[in-house]
Design a protein around this motif. Structure first.
Motif, PDB file in Angstrom:
ATOM      1  N   TRP A 167       0.842  -1.207   0.000  1.00 21.79           N
ATOM      2  CA  TRP A 167       0.000   0.000   0.000  1.00 21.79           C
ATOM      3  C   TRP A 167       0.871   1.248   0.000  1.00 21.79           C
ATOM      4  CZ3 TRP A 167      -5.270  -0.224  -0.379  1.00 21.79           C
ATOM      5  CH2 TRP A 167      -5.866  -1.477  -0.167  1.00 21.79           C
ATOM      6  N   TYR A 168       0.491   2.218  -0.834  1.00 20.99           N
ATOM      7  CA  TYR A 168       1.226   3.489  -0.917  1.00 20.99           C
ATOM      8  C   TYR A 168       0.242   4.650  -0.813  1.00 20.99           C
ATOM      9  CZ  TYR A 168       5.625   1.254  -2.152  1.00 20.99           C
ATOM     10  OH  TYR A 168       6.779   0.512  -2.117  1.00 20.99           O
ATOM     11  N   GLY A 169       0.767   5.798  -0.381  1.00 23.06           N
ATOM     12  CA  GLY A 169      -0.057   6.990  -0.235  1.00 23.06           C
ATOM     13  C   GLY A 169      -0.369   7.263   1.227  1.00 23.06           C
TER      14      GLY A 169
ATOM     15  N   PRO B 176     -11.217   0.668   3.458  1.00 22.23           N
ATOM     16  CA  PRO B 176     -10.189   0.249   2.500  1.00 22.23           C
ATOM     17  C   PRO B 176     -10.091   1.203   1.314  1.00 22.23           C
ATOM     18  CG  PRO B 176     -11.613  -1.582   3.116  1.00 22.23           C
ATOM     19  CD  PRO B 176     -12.261  -0.339   3.640  1.00 22.23           C
ATOM     20  N   CYS B 177      -8.914   1.159   0.688  1.00 22.64           N
ATOM     21  CA  CYS B 177      -8.692   1.982  -0.501  1.00 22.64           C
ATOM     22  C   CYS B 177      -9.427   1.380  -1.695  1.00 22.64           C
ATOM     23  CB  CYS B 177      -7.199   2.064  -0.801  1.00 22.64           C
ATOM     24  SG  CYS B 177      -6.795   3.010  -2.258  1.00 22.64           S
ATOM     25  N   SER B 178     -10.010   2.223  -2.522  1.00 16.87           N
ATOM     26  CA  SER B 178     -10.684   1.762  -3.730  1.00 16.87           C
ATOM     27  C   SER B 178      -9.731   1.883  -4.909  1.00 16.87           C
ATOM     28  CB  SER B 178     -11.935   2.604  -4.007  1.00 16.87           C
ATOM     29  OG  SER B 178     -12.408   2.344  -5.308  1.00 16.87           O
ATOM     30  N   PRO B 179      -9.419   0.781  -5.564  1.00 18.88           N
ATOM     31  CA  PRO B 179      -8.539   0.873  -6.741  1.00 18.88           C
ATOM     32  C   PRO B 179      -9.210   1.570  -7.918  1.00 18.88           C
ATOM     33  CG  PRO B 179      -9.397  -1.350  -6.497  1.00 18.88           C
ATOM     34  CD  PRO B 179      -9.833  -0.597  -5.276  1.00 18.88           C
TER      35      PRO B 179
ATOM     36  N   MET C 213     -11.420  12.249   2.208  1.00 21.66           N
ATOM     37  CA  MET C 213     -10.858  11.397   1.165  1.00 21.66           C
ATOM     38  C   MET C 213      -9.348  11.593   1.117  1.00 21.66           C
ATOM     39  SD  MET C 213     -13.503  11.442  -2.057  1.00 21.66           S
ATOM     40  CE  MET C 213     -13.173  13.164  -2.425  1.00 21.66           C
ATOM     41  N   VAL C 214      -8.606  10.495   1.189  1.00 19.83           N
ATOM     42  CA  VAL C 214      -7.154  10.564   1.071  1.00 19.83           C
ATOM     43  C   VAL C 214      -6.717   9.578   0.002  1.00 19.83           C
ATOM     44  CG1 VAL C 214      -6.743  11.321   3.436  1.00 19.83           C
ATOM     45  CG2 VAL C 214      -6.844   8.882   2.922  1.00 19.83           C
ATOM     46  N   GLY C 215      -5.610   9.884  -0.689  1.00 20.84           N
ATOM     47  CA  GLY C 215      -5.132   9.020  -1.759  1.00 20.84           C
ATOM     48  C   GLY C 215      -4.440   7.791  -1.224  1.00 20.84           C
ATOM     49  N   CYS C 216      -4.561   6.701  -1.922  1.00 19.93           N
ATOM     50  CA  CYS C 216      -3.850   5.480  -1.591  1.00 19.93           C
ATOM     51  C   CYS C 216      -3.784   4.623  -2.842  1.00 19.93           C
ATOM     52  CB  CYS C 216      -4.512   4.722  -0.445  1.00 19.93           C
ATOM     53  SG  CYS C 216      -6.214   4.249  -0.773  1.00 19.93           S
ATOM     54  N   ALA C 217      -2.819   3.721  -2.865  1.00 15.88           N
ATOM     55  CA  ALA C 217      -2.634   2.849  -4.022  1.00 15.88           C
ATOM     56  C   ALA C 217      -2.471   1.426  -3.546  1.00 15.88           C
ATOM     57  CB  ALA C 217      -1.417   3.282  -4.825  1.00 15.88           C
ATOM     58  N   ALA C 218      -3.259   0.526  -4.111  1.00 15.28           N
ATOM     59  CA  ALA C 218      -3.209  -0.890  -3.766  1.00 15.28           C
ATOM     60  C   ALA C 218      -2.238  -1.590  -4.710  1.00 15.28           C
ATOM     61  CB  ALA C 218      -4.596  -1.505  -3.856  1.00 15.28           C
ATOM     62  N   GLY C 219      -0.959  -1.562  -4.355  1.00 15.66           N
ATOM     63  CA  GLY C 219       0.041  -2.209  -5.178  1.00 15.66           C
ATOM     64  C   GLY C 219       0.256  -1.504  -6.501  1.00 15.66           C
TER      65      GLY C 219
ATOM     66  N   PRO D  34      -4.554   0.949 -13.474  1.00 20.87           N
ATOM     67  CA  PRO D  34      -4.611   1.898 -12.352  1.00 20.87           C
ATOM     68  C   PRO D  34      -4.820   1.162 -11.034  1.00 20.87           C
ATOM     69  CG  PRO D  34      -6.640   1.954 -13.625  1.00 20.87           C
ATOM     70  CD  PRO D  34      -5.683   1.117 -14.405  1.00 20.87           C
ATOM     71  N   SER D  35      -4.175   1.679  -9.962  1.00 18.67           N
ATOM     72  CA  SER D  35      -4.310   1.065  -8.645  1.00 18.67           C
ATOM     73  C   SER D  35      -4.644   2.078  -7.554  1.00 18.67           C
ATOM     74  CB  SER D  35      -3.020   0.332  -8.261  1.00 18.67           C
ATOM     75  OG  SER D  35      -1.934   1.242  -8.189  1.00 18.67           O
ATOM     76  N   GLY D  36      -4.727   3.371  -7.920  1.00 21.04           N
ATOM     77  CA  GLY D  36      -5.092   4.378  -6.928  1.00 21.04           C
ATOM     78  C   GLY D  36      -4.022   5.434  -6.760  1.00 21.04           C
ATOM     79  N   ALA D  37      -4.354   6.453  -5.920  1.00 27.16           N
ATOM     80  CA  ALA D  37      -3.438   7.567  -5.619  1.00 27.16           C
ATOM     81  C   ALA D  37      -2.915   8.167  -6.918  1.00 27.16           C
ATOM     82  CB  ALA D  37      -2.316   7.106  -4.710  1.00 27.16           C
ATOM     83  N   GLY D  38      -1.585   8.248  -7.088  1.00 30.50           N
ATOM     84  CA  GLY D  38      -1.025   8.846  -8.296  1.00 30.50           C
ATOM     85  C   GLY D  38      -1.042   7.930  -9.487  1.00 30.50           C
ATOM     86  N   MET D  39      -1.541   6.712  -9.296  1.00 27.58           N
ATOM     87  CA  MET D  39      -1.533   5.737 -10.399  1.00 27.58           C
ATOM     88  C   MET D  39      -2.965   5.427 -10.820  1.00 27.58           C
ATOM     89  SD  MET D  39       1.595   3.258  -9.151  1.00 27.58           S
ATOM     90  CE  MET D  39       0.875   2.952  -7.547  1.00 27.58           C
TER      91      MET D  39
END
Length: 770
Positions: free
Chosen positions: A308-310, A328-331, A342-348, A391-396
């Motif tokens: 997890w990132y972000g 949980p983060c939504s991809p 709302m905060v950014g996060c990336a699932a892998g 795409p996996s979330g946050a900046g991606m």
């Protein structure tokens, strides 16, 4: 390292009888001109218990080493030139790595238990086996089809299993053949798996992985676990003069870790179809082959690396950032709800590669007079590749990132080669032409428009880089010429001399030309040399052109059974060698102040380079008939030096001076060996890549083999004294932690840790032939 035997060192086939029985000694047959080494079944079989990596079968040969990678995916190197600078064929198929980290190189598609023969052509390679390479050729073949005697039916096979203590590695293999005089059906399968291996001591001061509740011991080498299976079904027909064979191969690797890469292979599935034809005709011999390979490859962060990132990621455990509680983060949206915000996060970081590889070869051998032989042939290869990251979330997010879109690489080749024997001289003259056509489609990043906010780092360059790439002409055509002259002089039965002079050419691969983003995170995912840095492609790359001179002197007894000494000095100059320069993403230009002692981002660039060195091998029968059996000694030693002529820098991943000494005892059905492996310090390193220096070391290995007509038992100990050492070609350790980025301390991994070699390992293998 595995020690070659007498036959391997002198270049002869190594198919001696399994049991020591009386045999008729005749004058050995001259090996083909230009072939450096040949490993047959009797040389390969004793090595299978030690490794599940087919490329490691070669590392006991002079001048041959292997870049560290995953447990079944090492990249072979010959005299400092590795990976796709070598041509590697498996059962006649030109296979390519379909991965931005080259996690699936050609030799990873065949298990060591399925390898029947390997031929190595180092340096000046005959044009009939060369092409699109500058360092040499490796020809890997499975066992040929077996047929029954006239009027009989053949049913035979072999099954086996092994265990290795370091990494708790185990596996098994099965091969079975049912055949008549004209038809043969064979099944071959192998399975292997391993956990992370342990070094000979602690090599890090942290246990952080980025996964909550998951840590690694200080001596555990993260991301070295793997699981792999390979299966093959072959149907063959012969009438005594013609052979037709059709095979289907299936590989499934559900997981393979890479300690020197920032990602893991989470799936590699390959289907191969291979049809071959060979026939002895009135005018000579005709060979043809057509093949097709479909590969589906996936990568992501493995269990030993942060997932997890972000700022909204789940808890990281010790050594990580404090996480917020929430949903949980939504991809899909790339966000999670934390305290109503709302905060950014990336699932892998899912990465996928799909490729298709179609090719055919046709060649003929035509006797011209009593002592002349003409070889002519043509090759074609059509390679297609799509490399895309969902795409996996946050900046991606929210779009799919096109790393390579509709990559195309077509190769058309034709060659002619004349072998002339006159008295004690044999000459080989050859000319090869290749046209390499490459192209790629337009690309886009995760975001189609640059984010309006600051602090986004390299992400803001996605649009700029994509626009620049899409505006350029991406169609490239290279016209490449190979020339080779090899000559052998055999003045008598105790000496042989060979000289080679040649030019070899290789066009860039798709990743070297068409990866386009300067964003650090993206660049870090494009790396097939394992140094922990990021790489950017270059549309303006020219083909590499290598010109090589080598001389080999081979002295031996008349029967080539009691002693031998072989020495080969060589020199290679490479025009337009594909090296790299450090790159500044903000200015989109070379860095004015280089980064030192840290990971960085580089862009491929043509420069000039030279490589030179010497390979030596020697063998001696110490005692033949004693109450304790026969005793022999074998020595292999190599020295290679590589330098960038434009910058004065050292070339990357050059194996330091090294030697292997083996003492062997053979008595009855037993063969025992004591092997010493000696490697000097690697201190002539690449400055532009911030390559990590490694210390010298010496290791001791014990091996024992007991063989009957049906059963074979292998026992041994690798690294007997559990010595700690760093792998000279293992690259930088990024096997655990926050690997998507170059994280600030105290986050890990930090620059400066080399991948260590395995500590002590006991192994055993048992096989049964039926």
């Amino acid at each position: 390292m595995a020690a070659p035997n007498l036959a391997a060192q002198t270049g002869f086939d190594t198919d001696a009888p399994a049991l020591l029985e009386p045999i008729l000694v005749t004058a050995p047959e001259e090996p083909p001109v230009g072939r450096s080494f040949s490993l047959g079944p009797s040389a390969i079989a004793p090595q299978r218990a030690r490794t599940s990596d087919s490329a490691k079968l070669l590392t006991g040969l002079p001048g041959v080493s292997a870049y560290g990678a995953g447990g079944v995916s090492s990249l072979p190197a010959i005299r400092g030139l590795a990976d796709e600078r070598l041509r590697t064929t498996v059962d006649g198929m030109d296979l390519l790595a379909s991965c931005p980290n080259h996690m699936n190189p050609p030799m990873s598609y065949i298990d060591p238990t399925a390898v029947g023969r390997i031929e190595v052509f180092a340096g000046v390679t005959p044009v009939s086996v060369g092409g699109d390479s500058i360092g040499g050729t490796i020809v890997v073949e499975s066992a040929p089809p077996a047929f029954a005697k006239s009027g009989e039916r053949l049913v035979e096979g072999e099954m086996g299993a092994f265990y290795r203590s370091n990494g708790d590695s185990w596996g098994g293999n099965l091969s079975a053949t049912v055949a008549s005089e004209q038809l043969s059906l064979n099944y071959t399968g192998a399975y292997t798996q391993a956990d992370n291996y342990r070094a000979g001591g602690n090599f890090k001061d942290y246990d952080f992985t980025g996964r909550a509740g998951h840590t690694l011991d200080r001596d555990e080498v993260g991301s070295t676990a793997y699981e792999a299976s390979n299966q093959s079904l072959t149907l063959a027909w012969t009438d005594g003069r013609t052979l037709l064979d059709l095979s289907y191969d299936r590989q499934d690797i559900p997981y393979e870790g890479f300690p020197n890469q920032r990602m893991e292979m989470t799936s590699n599935q390959s289907d191969q179809f291979n049809l071959g034809y060979a026939s002895d005709l009135a005018w000579g011999r005709l060979n043809a082959r057509v093949y097709y390979q479909q590969t589906r490859h996936e990568m992501n962060f493995g269990d030993d690396k942060r997932f997890w990132y972000g700022p909204g990621q789940p808890p990281l455990g010790s050594g990580g950032n404090t996480a917020l509680n929430g949903m949980p983060c939504s991809p899909i949206s790339g966000v999670r709800m934390v305290n109503g915000m709302m905060v950014g996060c990336a699932a892998g970081m899912p990465m996928e590669t799909d490729s298709s590889n179609f090719g055919f070869t046709v060649n003929a051998e035509i006797p011209v007079g009593q002592d002349d032989l003409l070889r002519v042939g043509a090759d074609y290869q059509r390679y297609r590749l799509d490399d895309y990251w969902s795409p996996s979330g946050a900046g991606m997010w929210p779009y799919t990132f096109d790393n390579i879109n509709d990559g195309q690489r077509d190769r058309y080749a034709a060659f002619g080669e004349w072998e002339l024997t006159k008295g004690r001289w044999t000459h080989l003259l050859g000319l090869r032409f290749e046209a390499v056509q490459m192209d790629a489609g337009p690309v886009s990043g995760y975001n189609l428009a640059a984010p309006p906010t600051s602090g986004t780092g390299g992400r803001a360059n996605q649009t700029r880089d994509a626009v620049l790439f899409n505006s350029r002409s991406r169609s490239k055509t290279d016209h490449n010429w190979d020339l080779a002259w090899l000559a052998r002089f055999t003045p008598d039965a105790m000496q042989r001399y060979e000289i080679g002079l040649g030019q070899k050419t290789r066009s860039p691969n798709l990743y070297e030309r068409y990866t386009w983003s300067t964003w650090q995170m993206v660049a870090l995912m494009n790396n097939f040399v394992g140094d922990g840095n990021g790489y950017i492609g270059n549309l303006d790359l020219k083909p590499e052109v290598a010109r090589t001179l080598s001389i080999t002197a081979d002295w031996h007894d008349a029967g080539e059974q009691r002693w031998g000494l072989r020495i080969t000095p060589y020199f290679t100059y490479v025009q337009d060698y594909i090296d790299a320069v450090q790159w500044d993403a903000s200015t989109n230009a070379p860095r004015t102040v280089p980064v030192a002692d840290d990971f960085t981002v580089l862009k491929y660039a043509n420069q000039s380079a030279q490589l030179y060195g010497v390979d030596l091998s020697a063998d001696l029968l110490l005692a033949d008939d004693t109450p304790y059996g026969a005793f022999s000694a074998q020595l292999v030693a190599s020295y290679t030096r590589g330098k960038n002529e434009d910058t004065g820098d050292n070339l990357y991943n050059i194996m330091p001076p090294n030697a292997t000494l083996v003492l062997t005892q053979t008595k009855g059905r037993w063969q025992n060996a004591l092997e010493g492996e000696f490697v000097a310090a690697k201190d002539e390193v690449s400055q532009v890549r911030n390559e990590i220096e490694t210390a010298g070391y010496a290791l001791l290995h014990l091996r024992s083999r007991y063989q009957t007509k049906r059963w074979t038992l292998e026992l041994g100990v690798e690294n007997l004294f559990d010595r700690f050492y760093d792998l000279p070609l293992g690259g930088a350790y990024v096997g655990q932690g926050t690997t998507m980025t170059i994280p600030p301390a105290p986050n890990q991994p930090q620059w400066g840790t080399a991948v260590p070699g395995p500590g002590r390992s006991l192994y055993a293998a048992l096989s049964y032939r039926f």
